[in-house]
Design an enzyme around this catalytic site. Structure first.
Site, PDB file in Angstrom:
ATOM      1  N   ASP A  52     -52.898 -19.301  23.398  1.00 45.67           N
ATOM      2  CA  ASP A  52     -52.835 -18.832  24.779  1.00 45.67           C
ATOM      3  C   ASP A  52     -52.650 -17.319  24.850  1.00 45.67           C
ATOM      4  O   ASP A  52     -52.303 -16.663  23.869  1.00 45.67           O
ATOM      5  CB  ASP A  52     -51.653 -19.482  25.510  1.00 45.67           C
ATOM      6  N   TYR A 110     -46.491 -24.363  13.923  1.00 48.26           N
ATOM      7  CA  TYR A 110     -46.136 -23.302  14.867  1.00 48.26           C
ATOM      8  C   TYR A 110     -44.637 -23.046  14.796  1.00 48.26           C
ATOM      9  O   TYR A 110     -43.841 -23.947  14.474  1.00 48.26           O
ATOM     10  CB  TYR A 110     -46.495 -23.701  16.296  1.00 48.26           C
TER      11      TYR A 110
END
Length: 248
Positions: A52, A110
Site C-alpha cells: 500500500d 511482514y
C-alpha cells in the site's frame, strides 16, 4: 535474453504504493523507468505482491527479462546507480524463465513496528506507529494466538480481485518487545488480503489497551466481522521477505 530475479528494498513514504499507476508515482513505475534506461523493452515486471501507499519493503521480489551482456554485478550496480536512494536492489541473480515471484511464493513475512512516548520521534516515525501509552503485549499475543491456521479472513480485508477467495493460511503471528518502548509484530502467511495486516494490527492494539476483548480475533474468524473497521498507519508496515521452495 536472461530472466532475472532480484530482491528490492524501498522506503514507501513518497510512493503511492508498489503497483504502477497512471497519475501517481509508484515503486513499480520508477523501477520500470530505470529498466527502460538500460534497454528493457518489456511491458511489466513481475512481483511477489503489492504494498500500500506508505508501506516499506526490505525483501520485495521482482523478476523480468533483459538482454544484458555485462554480467550480473554490473547490472545490479547500474540499476542502483539510476534508481533513487529510497529504492535499491539488494541482490540479483538469473533464474529460469518459468519462475514467477507471486505464484511460486510459499509464504510472505511482514513486520509491523510501533513505539510509545508522548512526542513523535522524527528519526523513526516514518517506520513505526507512535502510541501515547504502552499496550499490554500479553493480551495482544493471547488474541494473536487465534490467527495461525487456515481461516476465512474476510473480517480483516478483502480479496484483490472481485471473485477472489478470502481464505488464507497463517503460519505464525506474534508480538515481541524489542526495546524499552518498542514493539514489533511478525506475521507469516501464504498470502494476505488487501489491508489485512494493518487491520489485524489495529484490532490487536485495541486488545492491548483493553478496548476490545481477547477473543475478538476468533470472533472475526468465526462470524466474518469484528465491528472494527479502522487500520493501523501504513508507515509501520514493512514487507520483510518471501519464501520459495528452493529456500527450504
Amino acid at each position: 535474453m536472461a530472466h532475472y530475479k532480484l530482491i528490492l528494498a524501498y522506503e514507501g513514504t513518497q510512493y503511492s504504493g508498489f503497483q504502477r499507476q497512471l497519475e501517481k508515482t509508484s515503486v513499480q513505475g520508477v523501477f520500470e523507468d530505470t529498466l527502460r534506461a538500460l534497454g528493457w523493452q518489456g511491458r511489466s515486471i513481475l512481483t511477489a505482491g503489492r504494498t500500500d501507499t506508505g508501506v516499506h519493503a526490505s525483501g520485495q521480489v521482482v523478476s523480468f527479462e533483459l538482454d544484458w551482456k555485462h554480467g550480473d554485478q554490473k547490472l545490479l550496480s547500474a540499476l542502483n546507480y539510476h534508481l533513487p536512494a529510497d529504492i535499491q536492489v539488494q541482490r540479483l541473480e538469473q533464474t529460469t524463465a518459468q519462475f514467477h515471484p507471486r505464484y511460486d511464493a510459499l509464504a510472505r513475512n511482514y513486520l509491523y513496528r510501533l513505539y510509545w512516548q508522548p512526542a513523535r520521534d522524527p528519526l523513526r516515525d516514518r517506520f513505526a506507529w507512535r502510541l501515547d501509552l504502552q499496550p499490554d503485549i500479553n493480551l495482544m499475543n493471547q488474541a494473536a494466538a487465534d490467527l495461525p491456521g487456515e481461516h476465512d479472513f474476510i473480517a480483516f480485508g478483502r480479496p484483490l480481485s472481485e471473485n477472489g477467495t478470502s481464505i488464507r493460511r497463517i503460519e505464525q503471528a506474534n508480538w515481541q518487545q524489542t526495546g524499552a518502548n518498542v514493539m514489533e509484530f511478525s506475521i507469516t502467511g501464504n498470502a494476505f488480503l488487501y489491508h489485512m495486516i494493518r487491520r489485524i494490527v489495529y484490532v490487536l492494539v485495541k486488545v492491548g489497551f483493553k478496548e476490545a476483548p481477547v477473543g475478538i480475533i476468533r470472533q472475526g474468524l468465526e462470524t466474518g466481522s469484528t465491528e472494527i473497521v479502522a487500520l493501523a498507519p501504513a508507515r509501520g508496515l514493512t514487507m520483510m521477505g518471501v519464501r520459495y521452495a528452493e529456500d527450504q
